[in-house]
Enzyme design. Structure first.
Site, PDB file in Angstrom:
ATOM      1  CB  CYS A 131      -0.910  -0.022   1.226  1.00 38.64           C
ATOM      2  SG  CYS A 131      -1.928   1.451   1.392  1.00 38.64           S
ATOM      3  CB  CYS A 134      -0.540   2.427   4.072  1.00 36.02           C
ATOM      4  SG  CYS A 134      -2.028   1.760   3.352  1.00 36.02           S
ATOM      5  CG  ASP A 135       3.234   1.168   4.497  1.00 35.96           C
ATOM      6  OD1 ASP A 135       2.898   1.653   5.590  1.00 35.96           O
ATOM      7  OD2 ASP A 135       2.922   0.017   4.151  1.00 35.96           O
TER       8      ASP A 135
END
Ligand code: NDP
Length: 314
Positions: A131, A134-135
């Site tokens: 992701c 997300c990261d």
């Protein structure tokens, strides 16, 4: 008889449970793994509104569950084996029991497809990610590699250039599967490099990721490629086998829904990553869950009103 059974306790399922239980539906949530689904594996969630300092996935999942239980939802561990129609309602078949319900909310999620190479699993959360939203932030000024050649790999690769110094897209063929417009944007982006006809065969780490081993699928040549992070976008596997013969699915095996999260079968709703065209974000899954729950409440209330009416007439 339950008013609703929610299958899956990720952000979609637990949000649905908050709404259905608060809406006075007798609610059961069934989860086969730990609560939270995909976020149970996420160390830090920084993009869920209301948490400016972020929080861990497991902490957020626990808070979601606590909130649902506060309004009366029951959350149990178990695996649903089968769903059968039963008059106006449904039978949910578990390992050792069969449960009756008026409605079902499918929130089974999807799992990112893995490369299944050495070093992948043990580095999830510490350099291997599925992701970028997300990261990506953790790779500011670093060099990252992206596996895959579809829309997700290219779009997420472009997104990663906001943070990373370089983004190398490694694809197993010499032509991308991604739509032409995305391809052109990637080719025009100076931070993006491509390695063709190549797969990652190993991710090597020593606390942090050191390098990946790349294999040219045409020549068989192996080489080390130093890198800080590995982003894997080789498709998703929706957890929809359970409903394959019951609900209409799209060409990716995702459950077809309308804007109210109603599926092709009245009384069954779907939300989050197992439904077609989902944004695959925690916040959108939570929104989906709320929408599915509101539809389920309307459905169950209408069913109960009809039954009460019949009783009065009789
Ligand atoms: P896709 O299935 O479209 O692409 C997967 C990619 O991963 C392919 O390039 C495939 O290679 C490669 N791949 C698969 N397995 C492996 C493996 N084991 N090792 C190496 N490479 C592998 O998945 P996406 O997640 O990209 O997209 C799914 C759907 O979502 C698509 O319909 C897509 O259009 C849509 N989507 C749309 C977006 C948009 O419009 N902005 C953004 C993201 C997704 P190969 O090409 O050789 O098969």
């Amino acid at each position: 008889m339950y008013d609703t059974i929610i299958i899956g306790a990720g952000p979609a399922g637990l949000s649905a449970a908050i709404y259905t239980s608060r809406g006075q539906l007798d609610t059961l949530v069934i989860e086969k793994g730990p609560s939270g689904g995909q976020i149970a594996m996420t160390e830090l969630v920084e993009n869920y509104p209301g948490f400016p300092d972020g929080d861990s996935g497991p902490n957020l999942a626990e808070a979601f569950q606590k909130q649902a239980e506060k309004f009366g939802a029951k959350v149990v561990n178990g695996t649903v084996k089968e769903i059968r129609k039963n008059g106006n309602g449904f039978i949910v078949v578990m390992d050792k029991e069969e449960l009756e319900t008026r409605s079902i909310i499918c929130a089974m999620g999807a799992d990112p497809r893995k490369l299944n190479v050495p070093g992948e699993e043990k580095n999830v959360g510490t350099g291997v990610s599925y992701c970028a939203t997300c990261d990506g932030f953790f790779f500011r000024g670093k060099d990252v590699i992206v596996a895959g050649g579809g829309d997700a790999a290219v779009e997420e690769g472009i997104f990663l250039t906001r943070f990373a110094n370089t983004v190398t897209i490694v694809h197993r063929r010499d032509e991308l599967r991604a739509t032409k417009i995305l391809q052109q944007r990637a080719f025009d982006n100076k931070k993006i490099k491509f390695i063709w006809d190549t797969v990652i065969t190993e991710i090597v780490s020593n606390g942090a990721i050191k390098h990946v081993i790349l294999k040219n699928v045409k020549t068989g040549e192996l080489r080390e490629h130093p890198i800080h992070g590995v982003f894997i976008f080789v498709g998703h596997i929706p957890n929809t086998k359970l409903v394959k013969n019951l609900l209409e699915l799209d060409e990716h095996d995702l459950i077809q829904v309308d804007l109210s999260m109603r599926t092709s079968v009245p009384g069954i709703f779907a939300c989050g990553d197992c439904r077609s065209a989902a944004a695959r974000q925690m916040v959108s899954s939570a929104g989906d869950g709320a929408t599915a729950a509101i539809s389920a409440i309307k459905y169950v209330d209408a069913q109960k009103a009809e039954e009460a009416d019949k009783t009065v007439r009789a």
